[in-house]
Write a protein that holds these residues in place. Sequence first.
Motif, short mmCIF file in Angstrom:
data_model
loop_
_atom_site.label_atom_id
_atom_site.label_comp_id
_atom_site.label_asym_id
_atom_site.label_seq_id
_atom_site.Cartn_x
_atom_site.Cartn_y
_atom_site.Cartn_z
N UNK A 122 0.87 -1.17 0.00
CA UNK A 122 0.00 0.00 0.00
C UNK A 122 0.91 1.22 0.00
N UNK A 123 0.36 2.40 0.24
CA UNK A 123 1.17 3.62 0.18
C UNK A 123 2.05 3.77 1.42
N UNK A 124 3.10 4.57 1.28
CA UNK A 124 4.00 4.82 2.41
C UNK A 124 3.27 5.49 3.56
N UNK A 125 2.34 6.40 3.25
CA UNK A 125 1.60 7.10 4.30
C UNK A 125 0.71 6.13 5.06
N UNK A 126 0.03 5.24 4.35
CA UNK A 126 -0.80 4.24 5.02
C UNK A 126 0.04 3.34 5.91
N UNK A 127 1.21 2.93 5.42
CA UNK A 127 2.10 2.10 6.23
C UNK A 127 2.47 2.81 7.52
N UNK A 128 2.70 4.13 7.44
CA UNK A 128 3.07 4.90 8.63
C UNK A 128 1.94 4.89 9.65
#
Length: 282
Positions: free
Chosen positions: A217-223
């Motif tokens: 998924x996106x880097x922001x979602x991972x964060x």
Amino acid sequence: MTQSNQNTSNQLASSIVISHYLAESILDNCTHSNVKVHSVFPNGFNLELKGQLIFIGKHGEDVSAFGLTLEKRVFEQLSAHLQVGQRVKMTPELWTFYTRPTLLQLVPSKLNKVVLDIPKVTREDLRNSQLLTIIEEVRALENSGFAHSENLMTALKQWSHEDEIPEQLIRDLVGAGIGLTPSGDDFLQGLLLIESALGEKKRLCQQVETVLKDRTTTAVSHAYYSALFAGKVNLSWVNLLRAVKAQASVATITALVQDIQHYGATSGNDILVGIATGLKSI
């Protein structure tokens, strides 16, 4: 203004409101030389440190579980010169942004650490708060990314009819939808928030962690997932759960929910849909 070998530098002093989790667990009062500008938006920007995102916004706006806010004047001066990929050096006393032609240096004049642990609530707290009714009355679903995706609506209907959630359904939701935080991720994070707030067996948390090992998924979602797994969440969600626990008035909780709805294009509503789905099972 001082002269360096190749660039002039401009120092900006600002008070900082920072997530305690970010300050203590990620920055750890150390010098970090390999930081880069990951992404820039009108209301904030992300730095990347060893794969971890750091979201920086303006005072008065939501404090991210993995972020901080600056004085509005300083934020605007800084963000106007940022470009993706620029290098940043962070020390406890000075943050240097390698912008061109002028280096910008941020001097933290005052550090206010905010604890963003997920408040614990009971099932009775949640029922008495009328949170589910409020989310339905503000039309969170109709304003969410689910309302514009047949696939997401199908997944939502399936979720509502499952006693034991199959791993494939979680896979179908991770990374599903458009945006920096896809709607499927926001939905799952709303469910994870309720699970964590209730302090019960973290079955969904374990399932999502397993899926994320090989589902992108996106880097922001991972964060955001990482913060939730650590028991941390944005200030807006902390305030909402505190209001629920304190048995605040319906008007107060409604106002907090409506503020959350303004987060992102549909992200606030997507997370509220996840929370509502979780509330229906208690």
